[in-house]
Every structure is written in structure tokens, then in C-alpha cells.
Design a protein around this motif. Structure first.
Motif, PDB file in Angstrom:
ATOM      1  N   LYS A   1     -12.180   8.239  24.108  1.00  0.00           N
ATOM      2  CA  LYS A   1     -10.992   7.387  24.140  1.00  0.00           C
ATOM      3  C   LYS A   1     -10.005   7.917  23.100  1.00  0.00           C
ATOM      4  CE  LYS A   1     -12.703   4.417  27.095  1.00  0.00           C
ATOM      5  NZ  LYS A   1     -12.276   4.373  28.442  1.00  0.00           N
ATOM      6  N   TYR A   2      -8.934   8.505  23.568  1.00  0.00           N
ATOM      7  CA  TYR A   2      -7.957   9.138  22.691  1.00  0.00           C
ATOM      8  C   TYR A   2      -6.984   8.117  22.108  1.00  0.00           C
ATOM      9  CZ  TYR A   2      -9.799  13.433  24.592  1.00  0.00           C
ATOM     10  OH  TYR A   2     -10.642  14.439  24.953  1.00  0.00           O
ATOM     11  N   ASP A   3      -6.603   8.356  20.844  1.00  0.00           N
ATOM     12  CA  ASP A   3      -5.598   7.537  20.169  1.00  0.00           C
ATOM     13  C   ASP A   3      -4.189   7.989  20.549  1.00  0.00           C
ATOM     14  OD1 ASP A   3      -7.539   6.084  18.559  1.00  0.00           O
ATOM     15  OD2 ASP A   3      -7.814   7.982  17.500  1.00  0.00           O
ATOM     16  N   LEU A   4      -4.086   9.250  20.925  1.00  0.00           N
ATOM     17  CA  LEU A   4      -2.800   9.828  21.314  1.00  0.00           C
ATOM     18  C   LEU A   4      -3.025  10.843  22.422  1.00  0.00           C
ATOM     19  CD1 LEU A   4       0.262  10.555  20.869  1.00  0.00           C
ATOM     20  CD2 LEU A   4      -0.554  12.312  19.305  1.00  0.00           C
ATOM     21  N   VAL A   5      -2.206  10.758  23.459  1.00  0.00           N
ATOM     22  CA  VAL A   5      -2.145  11.791  24.495  1.00  0.00           C
ATOM     23  C   VAL A   5      -0.690  12.239  24.533  1.00  0.00           C
ATOM     24  CG1 VAL A   5      -2.407  12.340  26.951  1.00  0.00           C
ATOM     25  CG2 VAL A   5      -4.012  10.754  25.846  1.00  0.00           C
ATOM     26  N   TYR A   6      -0.471  13.534  24.386  1.00  0.00           N
ATOM     27  CA  TYR A   6       0.906  14.020  24.496  1.00  0.00           C
ATOM     28  C   TYR A   6       1.005  15.086  25.574  1.00  0.00           C
ATOM     29  CZ  TYR A   6      -0.397  17.975  21.425  1.00  0.00           C
ATOM     30  OH  TYR A   6      -0.982  19.088  20.881  1.00  0.00           O
ATOM     31  N   LEU A   7       2.171  15.115  26.212  1.00  0.00           N
ATOM     32  CA  LEU A   7       2.466  16.053  27.287  1.00  0.00           C
ATOM     33  C   LEU A   7       3.778  16.744  26.946  1.00  0.00           C
ATOM     34  CD1 LEU A   7       1.506  13.084  28.596  1.00  0.00           C
ATOM     35  CD2 LEU A   7       1.463  14.490  30.634  1.00  0.00           C
ATOM     36  N   THR A   8       3.752  18.046  26.778  1.00  0.00           N
ATOM     37  CA  THR A   8       4.951  18.811  26.453  1.00  0.00           C
ATOM     38  C   THR A   8       5.368  19.611  27.685  1.00  0.00           C
ATOM     39  OG1 THR A   8       4.163  18.977  24.179  1.00  0.00           O
ATOM     40  CG2 THR A   8       5.923  20.473  24.823  1.00  0.00           C
ATOM     41  N   HIS A   9       6.452  19.216  28.293  1.00  0.00           N
ATOM     42  CA  HIS A   9       6.982  19.854  29.504  1.00  0.00           C
ATOM     43  C   HIS A   9       5.941  19.863  30.627  1.00  0.00           C
ATOM     44  CE1 HIS A   9      10.692  21.717  27.642  1.00  0.00           C
ATOM     45  NE2 HIS A   9      10.058  21.145  26.637  1.00  0.00           N
ATOM     46  N   VAL A  10       5.262  18.744  30.788  1.00  0.00           N
ATOM     47  CA  VAL A  10       4.190  18.630  31.771  1.00  0.00           C
ATOM     48  C   VAL A  10       4.450  17.501  32.761  1.00  0.00           C
ATOM     49  CG1 VAL A  10       1.723  18.078  32.055  1.00  0.00           C
ATOM     50  CG2 VAL A  10       2.451  19.566  30.195  1.00  0.00           C
TER      51      VAL A  10
END
Length: 163
Positions: free
Chosen positions: A124-133
Motif C-alpha cells: 500500500k503506497y503512500d504516494l504514487v506519481y506519474l510523470t508524463h504517463v
């Protein structure tokens, strides 16, 4: 005819075109438009691009990483937080974050075998980030269902889009 990836609508307003910004797509143009029904922005160019050979850098500027670290700190994401770089390409950003002490950072990239096993439904992630996705995701319903399974309560999701 292309349908909105969020609601299935088929009428798009406020359309605009951008030139590709990577080596592979530098001579191509991509059309985006706002769905008349739900207001979301959709890529109207191609339905299913093949990103297997999509060139992403293996390095990232120190300035960009410092800015991202500052943003993380300002939003309560610390070095012990579980972080996922969804669509990490060759892993430049998440690998640099690891070097800077964010040891619980993983990368997931469906078109890079090296980073395909990072997502587990138990984590269970605290942060999910997507860069140009985000604009390349083929099925948003499946994607949001996945996010529900892999994010902790009160997790943050960051999407960075091309300008």
C-alpha cells in the motif's frame, strides 16, 4: 471514432495539437481535446501507441530532483514513505530518489521488463506519481481500480503532464 477514456463521450471541444518531444516522436503531432460530456482531456491522436521502444532518459537533472524532493516534503512525504513511480521508463527519477535516501521507492513500467514486477496488491503506497504517463493510460477504469488496491488510506497521487 475515438471515445473519451473516462465517460465514452464522442464529442471533443477545445482541441489543440502538440509536437512530439522525444527522439522517436519529434516529427509527429499529437491532438488533444476536452470531452464535451465530462470535461476531461483526451489524446485524440492514436488509440494504442506502442511504447516498447519509447526513449526515456537514464539521467535526470539535479534541479528537477531537488524541486520534487521539496514538493514531497511540503506534502508530508518523507524518506520512509512507500513511493511508486508509475510509468517510470528507465527509472531515472525513482533511482535518483533512492540515492537521496528514499529507500522505499519503487518503479513500475509496463514497457520495461526490468520494472514490471514492482506492483503487488499487498503493498500500500503512500504516494504514487506519474510523470508524463497519465495521458497514455489505455483504460482508466482498470487504472483507477488498480490505484484503489495499491494505495494506503490518505495516499497522494501526483500526475505531471506535458505542457
Amino acid at each position: 471514432m475515438i471515445a473519451c477514456k473516462f465517460c465514452g463521450g464522442k464529442v471533443f471541444k477545445e482541441q489543440t495539437t502538440f509536437k512530439g518531444s522525444t527522439k522517436r516522436y519529434k516529427n509527429e503531432f499529437f491532438k488533444y481535446g476536452r470531452c464535451f460530456t465530462c470535461g476531461s482531456i483526451n489524446n485524440l491522436s492514436l488509440d494504442h501507441l506502442d511504447y516498447t521502444d519509447y526513449a526515456t532518459g537514464t539521467q535526470i537533472s539535479s534541479l528537477k530532483v531537488k524541486r520534487f524532493e521539496r514538493f514531497l516534503a511540503e506534502n508530508g512525504i518523507g524518506k520512509t514513505s512507500l513511493i511508486l513511480d508509475y510509468g517510470c521508463g528507465n527509472g531515472a527519477l525513482f533511482l535518483e530518489l533512492r540515492k537521496r535516501g528514499y529507500l522505499n521507492t519503487k518503479g513500475y513500467e509496463p514497457f520495461n521488463e526490468k520494472y514490471q514486477d514492482s506492483i503487488t496488491k499487498n503493498q500500500k503506497y503512500d504516494l504514487v506519481y506519474l510523470t508524463h504517463v497519465f495521458e497514455h493510460i489505455p483504460n482508466y477504469t482498470e487504472f483507477f481500480n488498480l490505484l484503489n488496491k495499491i494505495t494506503a488510506p490518505k495516499a497522494k497521487i501526483i500526475t505531471i503532464h506535458p505542457s
